[in-house]
Motif scaffolding. Sequence first.
Motif, PDB file in Angstrom:
ATOM      1  N   GLY A  56      10.865  51.338  56.950  1.00  0.00           N
ATOM      2  CA  GLY A  56      10.221  52.872  56.147  1.00  0.00           C
ATOM      3  C   GLY A  56      10.011  53.798  57.638  1.00  0.00           C
ATOM      4  N   PRO A  71       5.837  60.016  57.819  1.00  0.00           N
ATOM      5  CA  PRO A  71       5.397  59.996  56.792  1.00  0.00           C
ATOM      6  C   PRO A  71       3.952  60.439  56.866  1.00  0.00           C
ATOM      7  CG  PRO A  71       4.951  58.469  58.699  1.00  0.00           C
ATOM      8  CD  PRO A  71       5.634  58.793  59.171  1.00  0.00           C
ATOM      9  N   GLU A  75       0.748  58.587  51.518  1.00  0.00           N
ATOM     10  CA  GLU A  75       1.753  58.044  52.178  1.00  0.00           C
ATOM     11  C   GLU A  75       0.840  56.730  53.898  1.00  0.00           C
ATOM     12  OE1 GLU A  75       6.541  58.237  51.831  1.00  0.00           O
ATOM     13  OE2 GLU A  75       4.761  59.732  53.652  1.00  0.00           O
ATOM     14  N   ARG A 155       4.728  50.177  60.550  1.00  0.00           N
ATOM     15  CA  ARG A 155       5.195  51.703  59.794  1.00  0.00           C
ATOM     16  C   ARG A 155       3.506  52.442  60.482  1.00  0.00           C
ATOM     17  NH1 ARG A 155       6.461  52.346  53.681  1.00  0.00           N
ATOM     18  NH2 ARG A 155       8.603  51.046  53.029  1.00  0.00           N
TER      19      ARG A 155
END
Length: 226
Positions: A56, A71, A75, A155
């Motif tokens: 990601g 993102p 998300e 992430r």
Amino acid sequence: METPTRADAAYEALRRAIIEQALAPGAKLREDEIGAHFGVSRTLARAALSRLQSEGLVDAQRKRVATVASPSVEEARAIFEVRRCLERETVRLVVERWSPEMAARLLAHVDEEDEAARRGDAAAAGRLAGEFHIVLAGLTGNPLLARYVSEVVSRSSLILAVHGRPHQSDCATAEHRGVIAALAARDADRAAALMAAHLAAVTARALPETPTAPATLSDVLARYAG
């Protein structure tokens, strides 16, 4: 143990640069430039980017130059929801397996965080703060859980780069030391509560506040009338 290859080195360098925010969201990651820098073919450079995409951290669409992922808020919220669930289970499993060696390892890591903050290296301090959670997950003895925690923590670092607000690094280390103390006391409930509070603080820094509806003319006048 396998010897790391130049392709592995490319992957690790790119991952660290993204997590430390040296490569900003949206930055282009050209295969030929990566390959030339690390002395690998474009195929191996593409493989490194593919690994980062699976975590990601990179957007790599067909026939387009790969970029550092950016993102969305939606998300980001989903990632932090999953992270809270994973880290709650992490704490429970670590308490079951607790040993003095674990305490020494975690405290040594937090000392590294403090040292990075003292020398003013905000990028390293931020990376180490995230890696604390990865180290903790590694102590569960569950490699799949450790893998998932590593992914959501990475992430989260990217989310902080996109949406985050500044914070004092000493807050994070104090919270980490509190979690370690609860683990050492074998108090799973307290450790889980401290971890939840810590992640709530991280989430608050990482996600934008929910906007409030604009005041109507009547609302404004009501405050000023009389």
